[in-house]
Design a protein around this motif. Structure first.
Motif, short mmCIF file in Angstrom:
data_model
loop_
_atom_site.label_atom_id
_atom_site.label_comp_id
_atom_site.label_asym_id
_atom_site.label_seq_id
_atom_site.Cartn_x
_atom_site.Cartn_y
_atom_site.Cartn_z
N ALA A 208 6.88 12.04 3.49
CA ALA A 208 6.35 11.60 2.24
C ALA A 208 4.77 12.22 2.35
CB ALA A 208 6.08 10.14 1.95
N THR A 209 4.38 12.12 3.53
CA THR A 209 2.96 12.49 3.90
C THR A 209 2.93 14.04 3.70
OG1 THR A 209 3.18 12.05 6.03
CG2 THR A 209 1.90 10.59 4.70
N SER A 210 3.99 14.77 4.19
CA SER A 210 4.11 16.20 4.28
C SER A 210 3.64 16.79 3.07
CB SER A 210 5.22 16.59 4.63
OG SER A 210 6.10 16.47 3.76
N LEU A 211 3.96 16.07 1.96
CA LEU A 211 3.68 16.67 0.69
C LEU A 211 2.12 16.78 0.19
CD1 LEU A 211 4.46 17.39 -2.16
CD2 LEU A 211 4.51 14.97 -2.95
N PRO A 212 1.12 15.68 0.47
CA PRO A 212 -0.21 16.05 0.39
C PRO A 212 -0.76 16.82 1.29
CG PRO A 212 0.29 13.77 0.92
CD PRO A 212 1.49 14.17 0.58
N THR B 257 0.76 -1.15 -0.07
CA THR B 257 0.13 0.05 -0.06
C THR B 257 0.90 1.29 0.09
OG1 THR B 257 -1.35 -1.23 1.60
CG2 THR B 257 -1.84 1.15 1.33
N ILE B 258 1.78 1.29 0.88
CA ILE B 258 2.82 2.41 0.82
C ILE B 258 3.61 2.74 -0.67
CG2 ILE B 258 4.88 3.45 2.09
CD1 ILE B 258 4.02 2.30 4.51
N PHE B 259 3.85 1.61 -0.79
CA PHE B 259 4.74 1.72 -2.16
C PHE B 259 3.67 2.25 -3.33
CE2 PHE B 259 6.45 0.25 -6.33
CZ PHE B 259 7.76 0.57 -6.26
N LEU B 260 2.52 1.65 -3.40
CA LEU B 260 1.60 2.08 -4.31
C LEU B 260 1.10 3.41 -4.42
CD1 LEU B 260 -0.51 -1.28 -5.29
CD2 LEU B 260 1.37 -0.35 -6.51
N PHE B 261 0.98 3.88 -2.96
CA PHE B 261 0.53 5.23 -2.89
C PHE B 261 1.68 6.20 -3.36
CE2 PHE B 261 0.11 9.02 -0.33
CZ PHE B 261 -1.44 9.39 -0.61
N LEU C 228 9.52 5.79 9.90
CA LEU C 228 8.55 6.89 10.37
C LEU C 228 9.14 8.09 9.72
CD1 LEU C 228 6.26 7.09 12.24
CD2 LEU C 228 7.80 8.18 13.90
N VAL C 229 10.42 8.51 9.67
CA VAL C 229 10.60 9.83 9.20
C VAL C 229 10.58 9.86 7.75
CG1 VAL C 229 12.83 11.07 8.73
CG2 VAL C 229 12.54 10.03 11.12
N GLY D 40 5.30 15.20 17.67
CA GLY D 40 4.10 14.67 18.26
C GLY D 40 3.49 13.79 17.19
N GLY D 41 3.14 14.13 15.99
CA GLY D 41 2.65 13.38 14.91
C GLY D 41 3.27 11.78 14.95
N GLY D 42 4.66 11.85 15.21
CA GLY D 42 5.41 10.68 15.15
C GLY D 42 4.99 9.55 16.32
#
Ligand code: HEM
Ligand code: FES
Lengths: 264, 165, 371
Positions: free
Chosen positions: C343-347, C230-234, C337-338, C311-313
């Motif tokens: 990666a999620t910071s982009l969206p 899932t992560i890779f495909l995302f 995690l880092v 915090g998010g971590g």
């Protein structure tokens, strides 16, 4: 008649000359022993193992994408060398040379093959990576070959990047502009990057327009001939040479890591 | 020759020295290679030019006269003139002056700059740069691109960045 | 027809399309039993059967061929340099189906405690000559034929001679760099141009060292590697392919956004006044000027960024990734995690831009440091 022809062929095959070229005599391998021999006794074939598990030749499993990437690379190398005969990397000539390329010779589609081949290679390399991921083939003992693969991916993209600058058209020059300005934004190493202004003694900056990452790339403060030559050398010598070395290691590792991955 | 035993201490020192020298040579070689990427002499065009007489510029307009050759817009306001660099502060594309919307708009990633050069939209991190502008002895405007003024450093207050008329 | 086109144009705006696609993604590739339930409910698992494949293929083809009737759509899609991306859309959809249909088959076997299909195949050994060599020869000839046809049919483009005074409008990199160019809209060049690409490369290289699920090697499966896939495909579908398609097809003059059937009007005005977080807080919120001191000015942004990473971590570790933390161990997990947070910071940044016209969270142009 047919018999005579066969006899003739056989005689030719038995000559010292032919036997010296093909280590196994040049005959068409007919039985299992001979078939194994071809693989072992031919330089180009010995990239492969002799026998492999059946799933490894299923198109559904490998999609043949790694092999195709390599083949397209070879096509690009050949067509690229042909293009080099007619291309001069100077601001004065580059654009005109590329424009004339198709008229230089009859049936001149080498530029098309080279350009579309480059696009195709990007696609096949991406898809190859995708299949390697989806089959979990990066897991031990193949971790490092995956890392080499990522380097190959990077080199493939850099090859295209340096290549599309060579026609010296609008696409080229704005590609260079944006790309080299990104280099100028690298942390510490570029004038426009974070931290670069901290690297100084008194009022003397170490990283300035005349000495930063962008400068290395385009050999000057402004884009011009020096940049074209730099990209030409990278595209035609440095990067192909590097990618060939990594490909060699990649193929070698595929075999040393136990061939195409398979379920345990 | 004496058959003195080489003590452990001496042996280690020699090894240490040897490696140090070896690494120093490698470092020197590396520096040499790296330095080879930075040429001493650049063949680059002159960085200053004459831009005609101040009367040639109409108040409130952006002159596109010098854009293609020198990458500079000369802007005339009621108070005077300034020379704006036609290089987007994002990644260096050349923005276009949209006279209808009174803004400079960059085609690469959509940064927008106001008449003054201040950025207000898109990814550009800072305003366009201004160049040194002065009146030459012959009454012509002289633009010197080697000296630039950045608004975010407060340099637009520098008298050399503005030609008051 | 026009109404449908206008509707599609309106839907295609990234701020609307992106959330829909992301949501859809999680239902199509279910990471946990919650999504799995709905995946089954909406028959999304059937996408990877033969019928599903035909459905996917014909939907895409229908969209493209009907789209081609539209002049504006035809204009963008049929540019010679954009042809490969149409090919790539087909190829990646096709191979996605090939991979997942085999994964589905194998998953059904594994459920019944059978060995995967590849295991049975791999028990038998065959000779490389002639079985593999002949396939390779055919593949090479096929590729060569394909390239020659393409080369004869479509001329390689050459634009106007280089001219540093006018950037073409829009000035686009080749399609395979457009995901990066799209990122440049939302991030500072140092991040989008240098740090993120470096992280992508490092992250890709780190995959084999982070994924310590060594079980599923050498066969297609989804169920045994849900999270990894899932992560890779995302990353591959949403952050790379999707952004690339946006950059190629939906970005027009002045890098404005245009729907697929919209005319590329170079005078389209889009008010995009972007505001930094510090300006939001001090100027709009507290109605005062920006503080002179850089650190006071940027403190809220720095605080938010630290909150996101630290915090998010922590939050993720305590909740969804609780078991993962145990199985990966602290070192692997921290790397994971880092990289994931980056990666999620982009969206996230994209969403903030769309919702609030937020420019930078931390903005220190004095030191060329912007986040
Ligand atoms: C220039 C680009 C590349 C070429 C020419 C190439 C070539 C090949 C070939 C011929 C194989 C044999 C199996 C197959 O065809 O699938 C292979 C396997 C492999 N490749 Fe690549 N490759 C390239 C790029 C990559 C990339 C980008 C990755 C991943 C990031 C990668 C990772 C691997 C791995 C891990 C294997 C072993 C797969 C297995 O054992 O099943 N390669 N490569
Ligand atoms: S170069 Fe101007 S917006 Fe990116």
């Amino acid at each position: 008649m047919l018999d005579k022809l066969k006899k003739l062929l056989e005689n030719i095959r038995q000559t010292q000359f032919v036997r010296s070229i093909f280590r196994m005599g040049g005959g068409f391998p007919r039985d299992v022993r001979q078939r194994m021999f071809v693989m072992l006794n031919n330089f180009f074939m010995h990239l492969h193992p002799v026998r492999i598990p059946k799933h490894a030749i299923k198109i559904k499993y490998t999609w043949c994408m790694g092999g195709l990437s390599f083949f397209i690379f070879l096509v690009l190398a050949v067509t690229g060398m042909l293009l080099m005969f007619y291309y001069r990397p100077t601001v004065e000539f580059a654009y005109g040379d590329v424009m004339d390329m198709n008229e230089q010779v009859p049936l001149g589609i080498m530029r098309e093959i080279h350009r579309w081949g480059a696009h195709l290679m990007i696609i096949t390399v991406w898809l190859h990576m995708f299949r390697v991921f989806m089959t979990g083939s990066y897991k031990p003992p193949r971790e490092f070959n995956w890392v080499i693969g990522v380097i190959l991916l990077l080199l493939t993209m850099l090859l295209s990047f340096t290549g599309y600058l060579l026609p010296w058209d609008q696409l080229a020059i704005w590609g260079i502009s944006v790309g080299s300005n990104m280099a100028a934004a690298s942390p510490f190493a570029g004038t426009e990057g974070p931290g670069a202004s901290l690297l100084k003694i008194g009022s003397i900056n170490f990283v300035h327009k005349g000495a930063d990452a962008r400068f290395v790339l385009i050999a000057g403060r402004f884009i011009g001939e020096a940049a074209l030559v730099r990209f030409y050398v990278l595209h035609c010598v440095v990067l192909p040479f590097t990618i060939m070395i990594f490909m060699a290691v990649h193929f070698w590792r595929v075999r040393k890591d136990g061939g195409i991955s398979k379920p345990l | 020759m004496s058959k003195e035993k080489v003590t452990r201490r001496v042996f280690v020192s020699w090894i240490f020295l040897g490696w140090t020298l070896f690494l120093a040579c490698l470092g020197g070689l590396g520096t040499m290679l790296l330095r080879y990427l930075f040429p001493n002499v650049l063949f680059e065009p002159s960085q200053s030019f004459k831009a005609g007489y101040p009367e040639n510029y109409a108040v409130g307009e952006v002159s596109l006269l010098w854009k293609s050759k020198h990458g500079v817009w000369i802007v005339r306001t009621a108070e005077g003139l300034y020379a704006l660099s036609a290089v987007c502060t994002h990644l260096g594309c050349t923005p276009n002056w949209l006279s209808g919307e009174k803004k400079f708009k960059c085609p690469c990633h959509g940064s927008g700059f106001r008449f003054s050069g201040i950025n207000f939209e898109g990814p550009a991190p800072r305003p366009l740069e201004r160049f040194k502008i002065l009146l030459g002895d012959d009454g012509q405007i002289l633009v010197d691109k080697t000296k630039k003024f950045q608004q975010e450093k407060g340099e637009w207050n520098d008298p050399a960045s503005f030609l008051a008329i | 027809m026009e109404a449908i086109k206008n509707f599609i144009n309106a839907c295609a705006v990234p701020s609307r399309m992106f959330p829909v696609i992301v949501l859809l993604f999680f239902f199509v590739f279910p990471v946990n039993s919650f999504f799995e339930k709905y995946n089954k409910l909406f028959f999304l698992d059937r996408l990877w059967t033969k019928k599903g494949g035909i459905f996917l293929f014909s939907t895409l083809t229908m969209f493209l061929s009907i789209g081609m009737l539209d002049e504006n759509f035809r204009h963008t899609v049929s540019k010679p340099d954009n042809l490969p991306i149409v090919g790539l859309i087909y190829a990646s959809l096709f191979f996605l189906w090939v991979a997942l249909s085999q994964a589905r088959e194998n998953d059904l076997r594994l459920e019944k405690n059978e060995k995967p299909k590849e295991w049975h195949d791999s028990q038998e050994k065959i000779l490389v000559w002639p079985d593999l060599v002949s396939i390779e020869l055919i593949a090479m000839l096929f590729a060569l034929g394909f390239l020659f046809t393409w080369g004869i049919l479509v001329d390689a483009p050459l634009e106007e001679p280089a001219n540093l005074a006018t950037s073409p409008n829009p000035a686009k990199a080749p399609w395979y760099f457009l995901a990066l160019q799209e990122m440049l809209v939302y991030f500072d060049p140092a991040l989008a141009g240098v740090i993120f690409p470096t992280l992508i490369v490092v992250g890709l290289m780190a995959i084999p060292y982070i994924d310590n699920n060594h079980k599923a090697t050498g066969y297609y499966t989804f169920k045994e590697r849900k999270l990894a896939i899932t992560i890779f495909l995302f990353g591959w579908i949403i952050l790379w392919l999707f952004m690339m398609v946006i950059g190629t097809i939906l970005r027009g003059p002045n890098w404005n956004f245009y729907g697929p059937f919209e005319y590329w009007d170079p005078h389209k005005v889009e008010a995009l006044t972007n505001i930094n977080l510090s300006e939001y807080l001090y100027v709009i919120g507290l109605n005062m000027g920006l503080p002179g001191n850089i650190f006071i000015r940027e403190a809220p942004g720095i605080f938010l960024i630290s909150l996101y990473f630290i915090g998010g971590g922590f939050l993720l570790t305590k909740t969804v990734f609780k078991n993962l933390f145990k199985s990966l161990g602290p070192l692997r997990y921290s790397f994971f995690l880092v990289l994931l947070l980056f990666a999620t910071s982009l969206p996230i940044k994209m969403t903030l831009r769309w919702l609030f016209n937020l420019k930078y969270i931390v903005s220190i142009p004095e030191f060329f440091f912007n986040i």
